[in-house]
Design an enzyme around this catalytic site. Structure first.
Site, PDB file in Angstrom:
ATOM      1  N   PRO A   2       0.897  -1.133   0.015  1.00  0.00           N
ATOM      2  CA  PRO A   2      -0.005  -0.046  -0.055  1.00  0.00           C
ATOM      3  C   PRO A   2       1.081   1.339  -0.034  1.00  0.00           C
ATOM      4  CG  PRO A   2      -0.003  -1.170   2.203  1.00  0.00           C
ATOM      5  CD  PRO A   2       0.566  -1.871   1.195  1.00  0.00           C
ATOM      6  N   GLU A   3       0.581   1.912  -0.965  1.00  0.00           N
ATOM      7  CA  GLU A   3       1.380   3.460  -0.856  1.00  0.00           C
ATOM      8  C   GLU A   3       0.333   4.550  -0.523  1.00  0.00           C
ATOM      9  OE1 GLU A   3       4.190   4.339  -3.563  1.00  0.00           O
ATOM     10  OE2 GLU A   3       4.543   2.336  -4.413  1.00  0.00           O
ATOM     11  N   HIS A  91      -4.407 -14.343   9.002  1.00  0.00           N
ATOM     12  CA  HIS A  91      -3.563 -13.133   8.927  1.00  0.00           C
ATOM     13  C   HIS A  91      -4.598 -12.118   9.583  1.00  0.00           C
ATOM     14  CE1 HIS A  91      -1.037 -15.579   6.663  1.00  0.00           C
ATOM     15  NE2 HIS A  91      -1.939 -15.589   5.633  1.00  0.00           N
ATOM     16  N   ARG A 110       1.916 -10.531   5.772  1.00  0.00           N
ATOM     17  CA  ARG A 110       3.658 -10.304   5.885  1.00  0.00           C
ATOM     18  C   ARG A 110       4.153  -9.756   7.307  1.00  0.00           C
ATOM     19  NH1 ARG A 110       6.271  -8.703   0.308  1.00  0.00           N
ATOM     20  NH2 ARG A 110       8.153  -9.553   1.740  1.00  0.00           N
TER      21      ARG A 110
END
Ligand SMILES: [Zn+2]
Length: 276
Positions: A2-3, A91, A110
């Site tokens: 995500p930016e 997750h 992650r």
């Protein structure tokens, strides 16, 4: 990853559900993110009402008056609003339960994301205190990132302009994709030394960075439902890039094959004809 546009779109999607709500519970399924989620978070947050959800760089700041919950999506994180009874999946490491029948859920395969608590002014937190200006308006509507600022900051700097604009101390939120895209729009080669840019080219670059990010945020609006659907996958934006990821393909402006190079372990893409 995500930016800034994804983070801003997430903020816009979540804010209406969060602002004014009271936190009724905290669920920590796996505290091992980039930094451990504080163990005492449930005691700290229970009963607090949420004043606002703001953003600084790629940090989301949940202002609860006595302190701020700092959230970061890391490499693979996403936040969604779901009905309270929604069963967690793999997750789904962290939930914030609200008094409006909803919960906010962090999914982060992650685990490079972060959930941290800061008492007092969040902007004084070590992660935020030394950040450069926002590329768009900051939360006070100020625009510190302008041509004059960029030109001054670049004086005497030999670092490549692409790495320079990706440096959080110079300006926040310009990640690898948007750096390549903005440099193409501005007609500037990514490997040019930052200090070599004229005032005029700095002005063009500032405008290109703003336009690139603004356009991505606007496009993100159409994928907003991804952040509030119970079954929607929290995918990041798929966009029509001008140069990013297009090595060897024809430039959309002139047809010249797009070149690819490595800069500081990251891939850069540029048109050798349009960018000087
Ligand atoms: Zn071209």
């Amino acid at each position: 990853m995500p930016e800034l546009p994804e983070v801003e779109t997430t903020r816009c999607g979540l804010a209406p559900h969060l602002e004014g709500a009271t936190i009724t519970g905290v669920v920590i399924r796996n505290p091992r993110l980039r930094w451990p989620i504080p163990e005492n978070l449930p005691e700290l947050l229970n009963g607090l009402s949420i004043r606002s959800l703001k953003r600084r760089a790629k940090y989301l700041l949940l202002d609860c008056k006595s302190g701020t919950l700092i959230l970061h999506l890391g490499m693979s994180g996403s936040l969604r609003i779901l009905p309270l009874a929604t069963a967690p999946e793999l997750h789904d490491h962290f939930d914030l339960l609200l008094d409006n029948g909803k919960l906010v859920r962090l999914r982060d395969p992650r685990r490079f994301g972060a959930v941290l608590w800061h008492e007092g002014d969040a902007h004084a937190h070590p992660l935020l205190a030394r950040l450069g200006p926002e590329p768009l308006c900051d939360e006070y509507g100020e625009n510190a990132f302008d041509a004059r600022y960029l030109y001054q900051a670049a004086r005497g700097r030999n670092v490549a302009i692409k790495q320079f604009i990706m440096d959080n101390h110079v300006v926040v939120g310009v990640g690898n994709i948007y750096a390549s895209e903005a440099l193409f729009r501005a007609g500037i080669r990514p490997q040019l030394a930052a200090g070599k840019l004229s005032r005029e080219r700095c002005a063009r670059l500032v405008e290109a960075i703003r336009a690139t990010l603004t356009e991505a945020i606007e496009k993100g609006g159409s994928t907003l439902r991804n952040f509030v659907d119970s079954d929607g996958k929290p995918g990041y934006f798929q966009q029509h890039y001008r140069v990013y990821g297009r090595g060897g393909e024809p430039c959309r402006a002139c047809g010249t094959p797009i070149k690819q190079l490595r800069q500081g372990q990251r891939s850069s893409f540029y048109c050798p004809k349009c960018q000087r």
